[in-house]
Design a protein around this motif. Structure first.
Motif, PDB file in Angstrom:
ATOM      1  N   PRO A   8     -73.285 -19.757  57.225  1.00 62.04           N
ATOM      2  CA  PRO A   8     -74.183 -18.660  57.833  1.00 62.04           C
ATOM      3  C   PRO A   8     -75.579 -18.312  57.395  1.00 62.04           C
ATOM      4  CG  PRO A   8     -72.509 -17.696  56.356  1.00 62.04           C
ATOM      5  CD  PRO A   8     -72.369 -18.908  56.235  1.00 62.04           C
ATOM      6  N   GLY A   9     -76.208 -17.861  58.072  1.00 59.72           N
ATOM      7  CA  GLY A   9     -77.557 -17.575  57.872  1.00 59.72           C
ATOM      8  C   GLY A   9     -78.240 -16.838  58.926  1.00 59.72           C
ATOM      9  N   LEU A  10     -79.699 -16.923  58.970  1.00 56.15           N
ATOM     10  CA  LEU A  10     -80.737 -16.555  60.123  1.00 56.15           C
ATOM     11  C   LEU A  10     -80.356 -17.477  61.058  1.00 56.15           C
ATOM     12  CD1 LEU A  10     -83.603 -15.239  58.057  1.00 56.15           C
ATOM     13  CD2 LEU A  10     -81.239 -13.930  58.514  1.00 56.15           C
ATOM     14  N   TYR A  11     -80.218 -16.993  62.326  1.00 56.90           N
ATOM     15  CA  TYR A  11     -79.975 -17.881  63.561  1.00 56.90           C
ATOM     16  C   TYR A  11     -81.047 -18.838  63.848  1.00 56.90           C
ATOM     17  CZ  TYR A  11     -79.205 -19.235  68.411  1.00 56.90           C
ATOM     18  OH  TYR A  11     -79.030 -19.840  69.452  1.00 56.90           O
ATOM     19  N   THR A  12     -82.506 -18.322  63.691  1.00 56.33           N
ATOM     20  CA  THR A  12     -83.473 -19.224  63.972  1.00 56.33           C
ATOM     21  C   THR A  12     -83.706 -20.353  63.087  1.00 56.33           C
ATOM     22  OG1 THR A  12     -84.753 -17.292  65.293  1.00 56.33           O
ATOM     23  CG2 THR A  12     -86.191 -19.269  64.564  1.00 56.33           C
ATOM     24  N   GLY A  13     -83.538 -19.950  61.908  1.00 53.57           N
ATOM     25  CA  GLY A  13     -83.769 -20.926  60.823  1.00 53.57           C
ATOM     26  C   GLY A  13     -82.612 -22.126  60.828  1.00 53.57           C
ATOM     27  N   LEU A  14     -81.529 -21.343  60.950  1.00 57.89           N
ATOM     28  CA  LEU A  14     -80.416 -22.550  61.202  1.00 57.89           C
ATOM     29  C   LEU A  14     -80.556 -23.359  62.407  1.00 57.89           C
ATOM     30  CD1 LEU A  14     -77.035 -20.257  60.485  1.00 57.89           C
ATOM     31  CD2 LEU A  14     -78.040 -22.319  59.143  1.00 57.89           C
ATOM     32  N   ARG A  15     -80.844 -22.838  63.538  1.00 57.27           N
ATOM     33  CA  ARG A  15     -80.823 -23.711  64.823  1.00 57.27           C
ATOM     34  C   ARG A  15     -82.013 -24.786  64.510  1.00 57.27           C
ATOM     35  NH1 ARG A  15     -83.214 -20.413  69.855  1.00 57.27           N
ATOM     36  NH2 ARG A  15     -84.939 -20.472  68.292  1.00 57.27           N
ATOM     37  N   ARG A  36     -91.782 -19.979  59.680  1.00 63.68           N
ATOM     38  CA  ARG A  36     -92.388 -21.069  60.371  1.00 63.68           C
ATOM     39  C   ARG A  36     -91.764 -22.188  60.029  1.00 63.68           C
ATOM     40  NH1 ARG A  36     -98.465 -20.273  58.137  1.00 63.68           N
ATOM     41  NH2 ARG A  36     -98.694 -22.233  59.590  1.00 63.68           N
ATOM     42  N   HIS A  37     -90.274 -22.154  59.981  1.00 70.38           N
ATOM     43  CA  HIS A  37     -89.370 -23.163  59.900  1.00 70.38           C
ATOM     44  C   HIS A  37     -89.768 -24.630  60.668  1.00 70.38           C
ATOM     45  CE1 HIS A  37     -87.023 -19.802  58.343  1.00 70.38           C
ATOM     46  NE2 HIS A  37     -86.041 -20.504  58.158  1.00 70.38           N
ATOM     47  N   ALA A  38     -89.876 -24.574  61.931  1.00 72.51           N
ATOM     48  CA  ALA A  38     -90.103 -25.608  62.649  1.00 72.51           C
ATOM     49  C   ALA A  38     -91.537 -26.401  62.347  1.00 72.51           C
ATOM     50  CB  ALA A  38     -90.544 -25.264  64.061  1.00 72.51           C
ATOM     51  N   GLU A  39     -92.382 -25.649  61.713  1.00 70.40           N
ATOM     52  CA  GLU A  39     -93.918 -26.292  61.345  1.00 70.40           C
ATOM     53  C   GLU A  39     -93.575 -26.856  59.982  1.00 70.40           C
ATOM     54  OE1 GLU A  39     -96.801 -23.407  61.377  1.00 70.40           O
ATOM     55  OE2 GLU A  39     -95.877 -22.305  63.053  1.00 70.40           O
ATOM     56  N   THR A  40     -92.561 -26.490  59.229  1.00 72.30           N
ATOM     57  CA  THR A  40     -92.424 -26.896  57.745  1.00 72.30           C
ATOM     58  C   THR A  40     -91.622 -28.340  57.423  1.00 72.30           C
ATOM     59  OG1 THR A  40     -92.845 -24.614  57.205  1.00 72.30           O
ATOM     60  CG2 THR A  40     -91.802 -25.948  55.484  1.00 72.30           C
TER      61      THR A  40
END
Length: 232
Positions: free
Chosen positions: A66-73, A34-38
């Motif tokens: 580097p890291g998890l694609y969605t979180g980085l984006r 839930r990166h976008a909400e946080t």
């Protein structure tokens, strides 16, 4: 100069504010994907805790991976949006650099390792230098056994740090002279991001938002899944 740091390379999201006085406030949360909400509420919370108006921020720093694609984006997009809105430059820092910086006081060889999923790790080697750490190998992606083989090739004591070290602890626990850092150091720190970015800001190592280049090291999971489905 006040710096806003945004970190989102793993399942944890972090924000921090600081400058020449050090880190004024920081916050980290882990709520799955839930990166976008946080991120936005977290930025507001950190600014309130530091008693800072966001208009006073002079630079936005962000974890490039580097890291998890969605979180980085999500993290990089949010940081770029803040920089555009505030009209300020940016500084990008590697997530592996952030992990290594947190254990910079050790005399051991440092290996930062992030869980890349797919039974792989993102990792790099570091050494302590005055004021911080220096990367002594390129960032790589490989299996835990690949990293274990590289560790076997060195006769030095090694400090492993990162969630990848804990995820595959059983692989590394059987190796001699290998130590694993505490679990509370397993994720890149937004506070470390602000500290490293401040040092670069003093050297005016800024970039424009459109010049940022994420560090992915491999094709995103979504692309692999799409190609797999269509190859069938």
């Amino acid at each position: 100069m006040l710096i806003l740091g945004i970190e989102s390379a793993t399942h944890q999201v972090g924000c921090a504010l600081g400058g020449h006085e050090g880190v004024l406030a920081s916050a980290h949360t882990a709520r799955g994907r839930r990166h976008a909400e946080t991120i936005v509420p977290q930025i507001r919370f950190v600014a309130h805790q530091a008693r800072i108006e966001l208009q006073d921020v002079g630079c936005v720093a962000v974890d490039l991976g580097p890291g998890l694609y969605t979180g980085l984006r999500v993290g990089i997009s949010s940081a770029m949006a803040m920089a555009y809105a505030l009209g300020v430059p940016m500084i990008g820092v590697s997530s592996l650099d952030l992990l290594a910086f947190a254990v910079r006081h050790t005399n051991r060889l440092i290996v930062a390792a992030i869980d890349a999923r797919r039974q792989e790790l993102f990792y790099a080697f570091y050494r302590q230098v005055p004021g911080g750490v220096q990367r002594v190998s390129p960032a790589e992606v490989g299996t835990p056994d690949d990293l274990a083989s590289e560790l076997l090739a060195t006769s030095e004591e090694v400090l492993l740090v990162g969630d990848g070290a804990h995820r595959y602890r059983e692989v590394f626990a059987q190796l001699q002279k290998i130590y694993i850092a505490e679990l509370d150091l397993a994720h890149p720190s937004a506070a470390s991001l602000v500290q490293l970015a401040h040092a670069r800001a003093l050297r005016e190592e800024f970039v424009k938002p459109w010049e940022l280049r994420p560090i992915y090291l491999r094709v995103p999971d979504a692309d692999v899944n799409w190609k797999t489905r269509h190859s069938r």
